[in-house]
Write an enzyme that holds these catalytic residues in place. Structure first.
Site, PDB file in Angstrom:
ATOM      1  N   ASP A  10       0.884  -1.165   0.000  1.00 50.52           N
ATOM      2  CA  ASP A  10       0.000   0.000   0.000  1.00 50.52           C
ATOM      3  C   ASP A  10       0.925   1.219   0.000  1.00 50.52           C
ATOM      4  OD1 ASP A  10       0.898   0.269   2.602  1.00 50.52           O
ATOM      5  OD2 ASP A  10      -1.090   0.362   3.522  1.00 50.52           O
ATOM      6  N   CYS A  67       2.733  -3.397   4.062  1.00 46.48           N
ATOM      7  CA  CYS A  67       1.961  -2.200   4.411  1.00 46.48           C
ATOM      8  C   CYS A  67       2.677  -1.552   5.598  1.00 46.48           C
ATOM      9  CB  CYS A  67       0.482  -2.521   4.699  1.00 46.48           C
ATOM     10  SG  CYS A  67       0.133  -3.532   6.142  1.00 46.48           S
ATOM     11  N   THR A  69       2.196  -1.800   8.980  1.00 42.95           N
ATOM     12  CA  THR A  69       2.500  -2.777  10.025  1.00 42.95           C
ATOM     13  C   THR A  69       2.662  -4.193   9.496  1.00 42.95           C
ATOM     14  OG1 THR A  69       0.152  -3.171  10.313  1.00 42.95           O
ATOM     15  CG2 THR A  69       1.156  -1.494  11.752  1.00 42.95           C
ATOM     16  N   HIS A 100       7.676 -24.683   8.509  1.00 46.02           N
ATOM     17  CA  HIS A 100       6.530 -25.289   9.187  1.00 46.02           C
ATOM     18  C   HIS A 100       5.178 -25.000   8.536  1.00 46.02           C
ATOM     19  CE1 HIS A 100       8.679 -25.853  13.346  1.00 46.02           C
ATOM     20  NE2 HIS A 100       9.405 -26.277  12.324  1.00 46.02           N
ATOM     21  N   HIS A 135       4.319 -31.504   9.536  1.00 50.46           N
ATOM     22  CA  HIS A 135       3.729 -30.193   9.205  1.00 50.46           C
ATOM     23  C   HIS A 135       2.754 -30.281   8.028  1.00 50.46           C
ATOM     24  CE1 HIS A 135       6.519 -28.511  12.020  1.00 50.46           C
ATOM     25  NE2 HIS A 135       7.537 -29.028  11.355  1.00 50.46           N
TER      26      HIS A 135
HETATM   27  C1  RB5 Z   1      -1.947   2.812   6.498  1.00 53.88           C
HETATM   28  O1  RB5 Z   1      -1.927   3.996   7.230  1.00 53.88           O
HETATM   29  C2  RB5 Z   1      -1.908   1.620   7.441  1.00 53.88           C
HETATM   30  O2  RB5 Z   1      -3.114   1.511   8.111  1.00 53.88           O
HETATM   31  C3  RB5 Z   1      -1.590   0.353   6.685  1.00 53.88           C
HETATM   32  O3  RB5 Z   1      -0.411   0.514   5.982  1.00 53.88           O
HETATM   33  C4  RB5 Z   1      -1.405  -0.905   7.517  1.00 53.88           C
HETATM   34  O4  RB5 Z   1      -0.503  -0.692   8.545  1.00 53.88           O
HETATM   35  C5  RB5 Z   1      -2.646  -1.588   7.963  1.00 53.88           C
HETATM   36  O5  RB5 Z   1      -2.617  -2.643   8.597  1.00 53.88           O
END
Ligand code: RB5
Length: 152
Positions: A10, A67, A69, A100, A135
């Protein structure tokens, strides 16, 4: 053996996309960029779906999803049948999810890990094979779940 990777992010993950592509190429693998093409705001489920459906339809291929996180994009990717998208944070998690879980998509957060750790995770994910054995049945149960099978 050279592997085929698809990558998507993203807007938050966009910042490291080119770096990841260079790392994968340096490891001797092919990487196909599914976007986005700029850092403009996008919705991570759209790019998760694009990459996950491609990986699911092409046996032996792999994906990389990034993304902020790594959480949202991994949750979204795992909605696609046949996808085992693993949110990893380091060498150990990237290695173990291949051994695994037979993970076919590596997910991580651009805001969570630095470039050294990213390179380390990519190397571990690319060079580690699924162990099978005990596994294999567990992974088969995951696939059963995604098809709505009764596993009781
Ligand atoms: C974008 O701000 C953020 O929400 C996205 O990149 C991600 O971390 C969502 O899980």
């Amino acid at each position: 053996m050279s592997k085929k990777f698809y990558i998507a992010t993203d807007h938050a993950g966009y910042a490291v996309k080119e770096y990841v592509k260079e790392c994968i190429k340096a490891l001797g693998h092919e990487i196909i960029d599914l976007g986005p093409d700029s850092a403009d705001r996008v919705d991570y489920p759209d790019f998760a779906k694009k990459c996950a459906t491609q990986v699911a339809s092409e046996q032996g291929s792999f994906g990389i999803l990034i993304c902020g996180t790594g959480i949202g994009i991994s949750i979204a990717a795992n909605k696609v049948a046949g996808i085992r998208a693993a949110l990893c944070h380091d060498h150990y998690t990237a290695k173990l999810t291949r051994q695994h879980n037979d993970a076919n998509i590596l997910c991580f957060g651009e805001r969570i890990v630095g470039r050294g750790v990213i390179e380390d995770m990519l190397e571990a994910f690319c060079t580690t094979e699924f162990e099978g054995g005990r596994h294999a049945g567990r992974v088969a149960k995951i696939e059963g779940c995604s098809m709505g099978a009764d596993l009781s």
